[in-house]
Enzyme design. Structure first.
Site, mmCIF file in Angstrom:
data_model
loop_
_atom_site.group_PDB
_atom_site.id
_atom_site.type_symbol
_atom_site.label_atom_id
_atom_site.label_comp_id
_atom_site.label_asym_id
_atom_site.label_seq_id
_atom_site.Cartn_x
_atom_site.Cartn_y
_atom_site.Cartn_z
ATOM 1 N N VAL A 11 74.319 105.978 71.928
ATOM 2 C CA VAL A 11 74.012 106.968 72.965
ATOM 3 C C VAL A 11 72.734 106.586 73.710
ATOM 4 O O VAL A 11 72.698 106.556 74.943
ATOM 5 C CB VAL A 11 73.868 108.382 72.338
ATOM 6 C CG1 VAL A 11 73.410 109.388 73.380
ATOM 7 C CG2 VAL A 11 75.194 108.815 71.716
ATOM 8 N N LYS A 47 72.561 116.918 65.830
ATOM 9 C CA LYS A 47 73.145 118.146 65.260
ATOM 10 C C LYS A 47 72.635 118.416 63.860
ATOM 11 O O LYS A 47 72.415 119.547 63.467
ATOM 12 C CB LYS A 47 74.666 118.067 65.251
ATOM 13 C CG LYS A 47 75.222 117.091 64.213
ATOM 14 C CD LYS A 47 76.387 116.276 64.711
ATOM 15 C CE LYS A 47 76.479 115.008 63.900
ATOM 16 N NZ LYS A 47 76.856 113.840 64.608
ATOM 17 N N GLU A 67 72.116 119.987 74.214
ATOM 18 C CA GLU A 67 73.509 120.092 74.655
ATOM 19 C C GLU A 67 74.399 119.080 73.952
ATOM 20 O O GLU A 67 75.547 119.371 73.621
ATOM 21 C CB GLU A 67 73.573 119.863 76.180
ATOM 22 C CG GLU A 67 74.949 119.931 76.814
ATOM 23 C CD GLU A 67 75.598 121.303 76.671
ATOM 24 O OE1 GLU A 67 75.121 122.242 77.311
ATOM 25 O OE2 GLU A 67 76.582 121.423 75.910
ATOM 26 N N GLY A 84 87.779 102.036 65.352
ATOM 27 C CA GLY A 84 86.401 102.472 65.584
ATOM 28 C C GLY A 84 86.243 103.979 65.703
ATOM 29 O O GLY A 84 85.164 104.468 66.016
ATOM 30 N N GLU A 118 83.971 105.750 60.813
ATOM 31 C CA GLU A 118 82.955 104.832 60.294
ATOM 32 C C GLU A 118 83.500 104.120 59.053
ATOM 33 O O GLU A 118 84.403 104.629 58.388
ATOM 34 C CB GLU A 118 81.714 105.622 59.862
ATOM 35 C CG GLU A 118 81.093 106.482 60.926
ATOM 36 C CD GLU A 118 80.218 105.689 61.868
ATOM 37 O OE1 GLU A 118 79.686 104.645 61.452
ATOM 38 O OE2 GLU A 118 80.082 106.109 63.032
ATOM 39 N N ASP A 178 79.949 116.928 59.129
ATOM 40 C CA ASP A 178 79.550 116.807 60.533
ATOM 41 C C ASP A 178 79.945 118.064 61.305
ATOM 42 O O ASP A 178 79.147 118.643 62.050
ATOM 43 C CB ASP A 178 80.232 115.562 61.132
ATOM 44 C CG ASP A 178 80.070 115.468 62.633
ATOM 45 O OD1 ASP A 178 79.062 114.907 63.074
ATOM 46 O OD2 ASP A 178 80.950 115.976 63.365
ATOM 47 N N LYS A 199 77.714 121.329 63.320
ATOM 48 C CA LYS A 199 78.032 121.834 64.663
ATOM 49 C C LYS A 199 78.406 123.321 64.606
ATOM 50 O O LYS A 199 78.039 124.089 65.505
ATOM 51 C CB LYS A 199 79.152 120.996 65.268
ATOM 52 C CG LYS A 199 78.703 119.550 65.543
ATOM 53 C CD LYS A 199 79.871 118.620 65.782
ATOM 54 C CE LYS A 199 79.410 117.199 66.075
ATOM 55 N NZ LYS A 199 80.533 116.235 66.055
ATOM 56 N N GLY A 234 81.187 109.415 71.572
ATOM 57 C CA GLY A 234 81.168 108.214 72.391
ATOM 58 C C GLY A 234 79.882 108.133 73.187
ATOM 59 O O GLY A 234 79.328 109.140 73.608
#
Lengths: 446, 446
Positions: A32, A123, A147, A205, A208, A219, A223, A320
């Site tokens: 990112v 997060k 965001e 991909g 992981e 994860d 969130k 992504g």
């Protein structure tokens, strides 16, 4: 300023205003962060034309100076001394895209205490230390925006905390992990087993090499904590979110679900009950006509319910580098705009104390698949075990008539604790070979 | 403050801060305005708990003092003198939900010139006088927000102008008129004719007694102007938006579309071409697998495409008092928060001059249904008419073998002007009884 070309390009803009140049300090330059720096450098004129703001990436904190990066910056911009990024006086705004709780948390606190706005995509950190970080931002009077922490490129934090600030949101449902949605889609459409679908996702991909954080629901739980906190105004930390993953979802149950008109999805479910709030993550059977049932592959989606807005759906790429960098960039522009306005920025949302409903008291309907000996009376015994703990049965199917028959029970809503007790009782019955699987069924909001 | 109960409730809040009370002036108290006032009065404590802001409705400008309203306010709050609302020194923030271009526009200008933030739900006014109003807000350093002008309760303005400020958006597709989507859904699912479906929509209150603004595409055109301007940063006014309505859509064409794998939707299409931007509204055949194809009934949806975010879908209730009032309230909270921060607020988006591509030069694929005499050679003549103006044919179907056969032609993309010339040529052929219908086919973004 991001390079030599601005000197001439500036002249085309309404005001080549040095006061509108913002020095950016980056913490992290991976998927990112690298994408974001490349865009801040490469698209600076386009961003300035649209927003009136110039961004200049002045310091980039990384773990490895020698790793190849998708951008070129002046010598000395990269450093492994992360606190030097935060403390650099030429850095006006800090972007944290390094992930993990520490040292990210302390770096953000240091930046806020120095009066620098912070944009984070983290997060895990926000879900763990949100109130502390938000309070630090409030004391400093600078924005802390995140965001990109939920839903990657989907704008969801800002709509929840701004556009819907006046709505009494009752429930938020989310498909907020692309890896697991991809795997469940493959299992559903191709009949693949979980291990095969996971291997395919790793190959592409989407997962992981160590997929635990995704497939375990951890994860999504982070969130869910953030979504729930913003939706209801009562802070729910990551440790308050019950989560189950998709590791034990069987393609057979997905097939049964389809037969009964459901899709199996890993859902984040945030609910406002009369006596408190709840956030949880687990596989759920979603009615096929629900908009979330048709969210395929790595796409994410968030579905918000409230008395005035009825329901809203947001869907898009949940991860992504490019989508997530877009969300981070939107926050950077917003934070810069607020800060340049010279405001002591009021927080966007206040958190009030409130009850968190323990998961054992949350009420859901269950789908239970049992392997049973096909003897007379098995159904009666199973039914009475549910009845003994006060769980009522909505429907039962029996499949197969051999030694190993399947009995599928769908219950009405009952609290988790009672459902678990019923299943324990049933597992102990002589006629029951195995409780093969349990999947919760999505109902209407309470 | 909204009533006597605040004196005690205040004590429960962190700070019963009189500086955080904002006096609201309302322009209009109809469906949206009435709902909003009722919520500002009835839910003031809940709003304050979540946002830290108290709203007090101090003046309400209406046309008719005697009309029943869904709220109770102190004697003298209602007035027919609209400018007195704007000029009242106790009014800190003006909410314009009266609709129409005038006097709404001059009232908003007066409010902005007096340094008061303005929240408007008025798509027609924003699409007509947006740049002038936005410039006035910028000069005054106060926010002018209009989230509710497009998509009712769906958060779309803020995501477009903030979260996606750094994205080079290539195309925005919207189902932004619930009335027409409801009518087309009825025609599609029940095979109803347009007049029957319209009458049913009027019966249910989904369509006005005079449905012209909706069914002609004019309402959607105003929203397309706003979406396009925010997405691309080049202002497109309502008069720059080509629009066609649904009045001549035939259920037969909807049935053919379904057979070929398409749904017929009234689409707002905003496109960024290499040489400029375009916004238009017309019925379009949407591939059945596209997320917009499954948006049913009065629901609205906006689909945004860009290189980084790939695609985003926002869907929800596009109209109605409650959803729209929620969007207005979100803006009110946001504007109050910014203003209390004491900022000279920078505009959220800047508009740069840019080319607007005339509609005759926009390229689309066409579906053309012809009634023909079933003579040998008719297909060749039709094909050569298309060929003569450089439009190439993708597929042809012939239905029926009697005197009146149908010939359905789907072309490849060609500019509007050429498509029209081809259809004119074809209409003049001896073998062609009638060009029964023309519907554009949605393709990929250019």
């Amino acid at each position: 300023m991001a390079g030599h070309s601005l000197e001439c390009d500036d002249l085309q803009l309404s005001s080549p205003d040095m006061e509108r140049t913002i020095g950016i300090g980056m913490l992290g330059a991976g998927t990112v962060g690298g994408t974001l720096v490349a865009r801040l450098v490469g698209e600076s004129e386009a961003i300035a034309a649209k927003t009136g703001l110039f961004f200049d990436v002045r310091r980039i904190g990384v773990r490895d100076l020698d790793r190849p990066r998708p951008f070129t910056v002046p010598e000395g911009t990269l450093t492994t001394d992360l606190f030097s990024v935060v403390n650099d006086p030429s850095v006006d705004l800090v972007v944290e895209v390094m992930g993990g709780r520490e040292p990210a948390g302390d770096l953000i606190l240091a930046a806020l205490q120095a009066g620098k706005p912070v944009v984070s995509a983290n997060k895990e950190l926000i879900a763990a230390r949100g109130p502390e970080l938000i309070a630090a931002a409030e004391r400093a009077g600078v924005p802390l925006l995140f965001e990109a922490s939920v839903g990657g490129g989907i704008p969801i934090i800002r709509p929840l905390s701004e556009t819907l600030a006046g709505e009494r949101i009752t429930r938020v449902l989310g498909i907020v992990n692309g890896t697991t949605n991809y795997i469940l889609t493959q299992m559903s459409e191709l009949g693949e087993s979980y291990p095969d679908a996971l291997a395919a996702a790793q190959e592409l991909g989407y997962a992981e090499p160590d997929p635990t954080a995704d497939v375990s629901g951890a994860d999504a739980a982070a969130k869910a904590a953030i979504l729930s906190s913003l939706a209801f105004g009562t802070w729910i930390g990551i440790d308050d979110v019950y989560h189950e993953g998709i590791e034990s979802v069987d393609p057979l149950d997905i097939a049964f679900a389809q037969e009964f008109g459901y899709a199996v999805k890993l859902l984040a479910i945030c609910e406002q009950f009369p006596h408190g709030v709840s956030a949880r993550v687990h596989p759920a059977m979603v009615p096929i006509e629900h908009p979330l049932a048709s969210i395929r592959g790595a796409t994410n989606a968030v579905f918000i319910e409230g008395p005035s807005i009825e329901s809203l759906l947001f869907a898009g790429p949940g991860a992504g580098g490019h989508p997530t960098a877009t969300a981070v960039l939107g926050d950077v522009i917003d934070a810069a705009r607020e800060t340049l306005a010279g405001a002591q920025v009021a927080p966007r949302i206040r958190f009030s104390p409130g009850e968190i409903v323990p998961y054992e008291k949350v009420s859901t309907a269950w789908y239970v698949r049992l392997l049973v000996d096909d003897r007379p009376g098995v159904l009666a015994k199973v039914a009475s075990a549910f009845g003994d703990v006060g769980v009522s049965i909505r429907s039962v199917w029996q499949e197969g008539v051999d030694a190993e028959a399947s009995l599928i029970v769908v219950t009405h809503r009952a609290v988790e604790g009672d459902q678990r007790r019923a299943v324990e009782l049933i597992a102990g019955l002589d006629e029951v070979v195995e409780v093969a699987s349990v999947i919760r069924v999505l109902g209407d909001a309470s």
